[in-house]
Enzyme design. Structure first.
Site, mmCIF file in Angstrom:
data_model
loop_
_atom_site.group_PDB
_atom_site.id
_atom_site.type_symbol
_atom_site.label_atom_id
_atom_site.label_comp_id
_atom_site.label_asym_id
_atom_site.label_seq_id
_atom_site.Cartn_x
_atom_site.Cartn_y
_atom_site.Cartn_z
ATOM 1 N N ASP A 116 48.508 107.667 -27.945
ATOM 2 C CA ASP A 116 49.919 107.577 -28.361
ATOM 3 C C ASP A 116 50.722 106.803 -27.315
ATOM 4 O O ASP A 116 51.593 105.992 -27.643
ATOM 5 C CB ASP A 116 50.481 108.995 -28.538
ATOM 6 C CG ASP A 116 51.687 109.055 -29.462
ATOM 7 O OD1 ASP A 116 52.439 108.072 -29.515
ATOM 8 O OD2 ASP A 116 51.888 110.085 -30.121
ATOM 9 N N CYS A 167 55.116 105.856 -32.261
ATOM 10 C CA CYS A 167 54.332 105.270 -33.351
ATOM 11 C C CYS A 167 54.944 103.924 -33.714
ATOM 12 O O CYS A 167 56.137 103.836 -33.990
ATOM 13 C CB CYS A 167 54.353 106.205 -34.553
ATOM 14 S SG CYS A 167 53.521 105.491 -35.973
ATOM 15 N N HIS A 227 53.364 118.721 -31.125
ATOM 16 C CA HIS A 227 53.365 117.339 -30.617
ATOM 17 C C HIS A 227 54.811 116.848 -30.713
ATOM 18 O O HIS A 227 55.275 116.438 -31.766
ATOM 19 C CB HIS A 227 52.415 116.525 -31.502
ATOM 20 C CG HIS A 227 52.326 115.061 -31.221
ATOM 21 N ND1 HIS A 227 51.250 114.487 -30.570
ATOM 22 C CD2 HIS A 227 53.132 114.023 -31.546
ATOM 23 C CE1 HIS A 227 51.402 113.175 -30.512
ATOM 24 N NE2 HIS A 227 52.543 112.865 -31.093
ATOM 25 N N ASN A 260 56.529 110.212 -25.892
ATOM 26 C CA ASN A 260 56.148 111.617 -26.032
ATOM 27 C C ASN A 260 56.781 112.429 -24.911
ATOM 28 O O ASN A 260 57.168 111.884 -23.869
ATOM 29 C CB ASN A 260 54.627 111.772 -25.873
ATOM 30 C CG ASN A 260 53.859 111.226 -27.043
ATOM 31 O OD1 ASN A 260 53.678 110.035 -27.164
ATOM 32 N ND2 ASN A 260 53.417 112.104 -27.909
HETATM 33 P P1 HMG Z 1 44.684 98.761 -44.998
HETATM 34 O O1 HMG Z 1 45.142 97.392 -44.608
HETATM 35 O O2 HMG Z 1 45.175 99.313 -46.290
HETATM 36 O O3 HMG Z 1 43.101 98.951 -44.954
HETATM 37 O O4 HMG Z 1 45.090 99.742 -43.805
HETATM 38 P P2 HMG Z 1 41.926 98.116 -45.523
HETATM 39 O O5 HMG Z 1 40.881 99.094 -45.896
HETATM 40 O O6 HMG Z 1 42.417 97.133 -46.560
HETATM 41 O O7 HMG Z 1 41.454 97.299 -44.236
HETATM 42 C C1 HMG Z 1 42.208 96.268 -43.658
HETATM 43 C C2 HMG Z 1 41.401 95.703 -42.501
HETATM 44 O O8 HMG Z 1 41.296 96.697 -41.465
HETATM 45 C C3 HMG Z 1 39.968 95.377 -42.895
HETATM 46 O O9 HMG Z 1 39.571 94.317 -42.041
HETATM 47 C C4 HMG Z 1 39.222 96.626 -42.538
HETATM 48 O O10 HMG Z 1 37.863 96.397 -42.279
HETATM 49 C C5 HMG Z 1 39.934 97.060 -41.256
HETATM 50 P P3 HMG Z 1 39.277 92.839 -42.665
HETATM 51 O O11 HMG Z 1 38.230 93.054 -43.695
HETATM 52 O O12 HMG Z 1 40.622 92.397 -43.218
HETATM 53 O O13 HMG Z 1 38.860 92.085 -41.444
HETATM 54 N N1 HMG Z 1 39.865 98.508 -41.047
HETATM 55 C C6 HMG Z 1 39.462 99.050 -39.900
HETATM 56 N N2 HMG Z 1 39.020 98.518 -38.761
HETATM 57 C C7 HMG Z 1 38.673 99.367 -37.770
HETATM 58 N N3 HMG Z 1 38.751 100.724 -37.872
HETATM 59 C C8 HMG Z 1 39.206 101.293 -39.012
HETATM 60 C C9 HMG Z 1 39.569 100.446 -40.087
HETATM 61 N N4 HMG Z 1 40.040 100.668 -41.310
HETATM 62 C C10 HMG Z 1 40.207 99.475 -41.899
HETATM 63 N N5 HMG Z 1 39.289 102.610 -39.092
HETATM 64 C C11 HMG Z 1 44.617 101.685 -42.456
HETATM 65 C C12 HMG Z 1 44.819 101.141 -43.879
HETATM 66 C C13 HMG Z 1 44.684 103.195 -42.559
HETATM 67 C C14 HMG Z 1 43.264 101.225 -41.957
HETATM 68 C C15 HMG Z 1 45.736 101.126 -41.533
HETATM 69 O O14 HMG Z 1 46.962 101.365 -42.146
HETATM 70 C C16 HMG Z 1 45.724 101.737 -40.171
HETATM 71 O O15 HMG Z 1 44.809 101.497 -39.389
HETATM 72 N N6 HMG Z 1 46.777 102.507 -39.857
HETATM 73 C C17 HMG Z 1 46.869 103.199 -38.574
HETATM 74 C C18 HMG Z 1 48.252 103.000 -37.976
HETATM 75 C C19 HMG Z 1 48.341 103.770 -36.682
HETATM 76 O O16 HMG Z 1 47.393 103.844 -35.912
HETATM 77 N N7 HMG Z 1 49.537 104.365 -36.415
HETATM 78 C C20 HMG Z 1 49.730 105.129 -35.205
HETATM 79 C C21 HMG Z 1 48.969 106.409 -35.186
HETATM 80 S S1 HMG Z 1 49.772 107.713 -36.057
HETATM 81 C C22 HMG Z 1 50.944 108.311 -34.926
HETATM 82 O O17 HMG Z 1 51.194 107.691 -33.929
HETATM 83 C C23 HMG Z 1 51.589 109.632 -35.182
HETATM 84 C C24 HMG Z 1 51.013 110.744 -34.289
HETATM 85 O O18 HMG Z 1 51.179 110.434 -32.918
HETATM 86 C C25 HMG Z 1 51.705 112.080 -34.589
HETATM 87 C C26 HMG Z 1 53.254 111.944 -34.566
HETATM 88 O O19 HMG Z 1 53.822 111.631 -33.506
HETATM 89 O O20 HMG Z 1 53.830 112.149 -35.644
HETATM 90 C C27 HMG Z 1 49.519 110.950 -34.546
HETATM 91 MG MG MG Z 2 52.952 110.789 -31.731
#
Ligand code: HMG
Ligand code: MG
Length: 306
Positions: A12, A241, A208, A250
């Site tokens: 994070d 995020c 969190h 955080n």
């Molecule tokens: P998408 O674009 O709909 O997914 O994203 P897709 O299936 O069409 O894939 C797009 C591309 O990403 C493809 O690559 C996939 O292979 C690749 P391409 O074929 O175009 O070269 N891909 C991946 N690569 C590596 N690892 C993976 C993966 N998945 C797909 N796992 C997706 C959907 C969910 C993947 C995207 O939206 C995503 O990665 N989102 C994450 C965003 C993120 O990390 N946000 C921050 C974390 S959450 C947070 O901070 C909150 C938290 O702290 C709690 C709080 O504070 O509330 C936890």
């Molecule tokens: Mg967070």
């Protein structure tokens, strides 16, 4: 009484940094955290590198640090959004994973490109599969926007409870009540937790808190009164995020430790080591810590040296 600190700085804390951070700097940062006495660390995320370029070196980090983490008996986990991320967990023999979803479809679309229902559906397949394949599996799931969504506003606590119940039914070990934009106050946290405790024991809840309005420590204090013993924090107070406008850092691990120690709770972490772990990282980012405890500690070190 013992309180668990779950350090989320390497994930994070770093994911929202704009300037590329060399992998070596991240490795050194995590090594410093390992030596501080922390018992749980979220080391990175296996998300799409297109969505979070800052963590595109996640595999390299896991590969380089896995042995050290295993030998130090640290519990470590990786954030995972989908089956593609899970495949990487298998590849690197990761037995502890963190999943994430939210109370709000608007936020879910921005953060994961899918509505909450689709994410829960994917997890309902992913979780039993992971349990079958990994005997020592341990799963936490973050529920973002427990109080407010940056796109649609205040969240009804009944909605938070409803989504939480569905996540609990998936069979997770740890439900992480998350204040993504750091807006909640102690009364709001207390009301939400009292509702949550009707559905699951405090031992399965972590909190969190982001610290946008400086409420995080007060929210920790209220949560402890209600029986919660597990808190996420990020050393130096980094974090946020990238898909949640208004999300700031955080709760700083330094602030959490100071509060816990002065209140008589045990956590087993060395404050000096945490301060220097984050200070070294912040220096390489050209930043100062937002944590008051961090700042006071540093100036006292410099005064002693003068
Ligand atoms: P998408 O674009 O709909 O997914 O994203 P897709 O299936 O069409 O894939 C797009 C591309 O990403 C493809 O690559 C996939 O292979 C690749 P391409 O074929 O175009 O070269 N891909 C991946 N690569 C590596 N690892 C993976 C993966 N998945 C797909 N796992 C997706 C959907 C969910 C993947 C995207 O939206 C995503 O990665 N989102 C994450 C965003 C993120 O990390 N946000 C921050 C974390 S959450 C947070 O901070 C909150 C938290 O702290 C709690 C709080 O504070 O509330 C936890
Ligand atoms: Mg967070």
């Amino acid at each position: 009484m013992d309180i668990d600190i779950i350090e989320v700085g390497p994930r994070d804390g770093l994911q929202n940094e704009q300037k590329p951070i060399p992998t070596g700097v991240k490795i050194e940062y995590i090594r410093n955290l390992i030596s501080s006495g922390l018992k749980e660390i979220e080391i990175t995320s296996f998300v799409s590198p297109k969505w979070v370029p800052q963590l595109s070196d996640a595999e390299s980090i896991v590969h380089q640090l896995k042995n050290e983490l295993d030998h130090a008996s640290i519990k470590y986990h990786v954030l995972i959004p989908n089956k593609k991320g899970l495949a990487k967990a298998y590849q690197y023999n990761i037995s502890r994973i963190a999943l994430f979803t939210t109370t709000s479809d608007a936020f879910s679309m921005k953060n994961m490109n899918a509505p909450v229902e689709n994410i829960i559906q994917e997890y309902s397949e992913l979780i039993p599969e992971f349990r079958r394949n990994v005997p020592a599996s341990w799963i936490r799931i973050y529920l973002s926007n427990c109080f407010e969504c940056p796109f649609t506003g205040k969240v009804d606590p009944c909605k938070t409870l409803e989504v939480s119940k569905r996540l609990i039914d998936l069979g997770v070990d740890d439900l992480v009540m998350s204040d993504t934009t750091g807006v909640a106050t102690p009364d709001e946290v207390g009301n939400m937790l009292e509702l949550m405790l009707t559905a699951l024991p405090a031992s399965q809840i972590s909190c969190h808190f982001h610290d946008t309005y400086g409420m995080a420590i007060a929210n920790v204090a209220r949560s402890i009164q209600l029986g919660v013993r597990r808190f996420d924090s990020s050393s130096g107070g980094l974090g946020g995020c990238p898909y949640a406008p208004g999300a700031s850092g955080n709760l700083a691990t330094e602030d959490l430790m100071y509060f816990l120690t002065r209140s008589g709770y045990k956590h087993g972490v060395d404050l000096e080591k945490i301060v220097w772990a984050s200070e070294n990282l912040l220096n390489s980012l050209g930043k100062r810590s937002s944590s008051k405890v961090h700042q006071v500690y540093l100036s006292s070190c410099y005064n002693q040296a003068a």
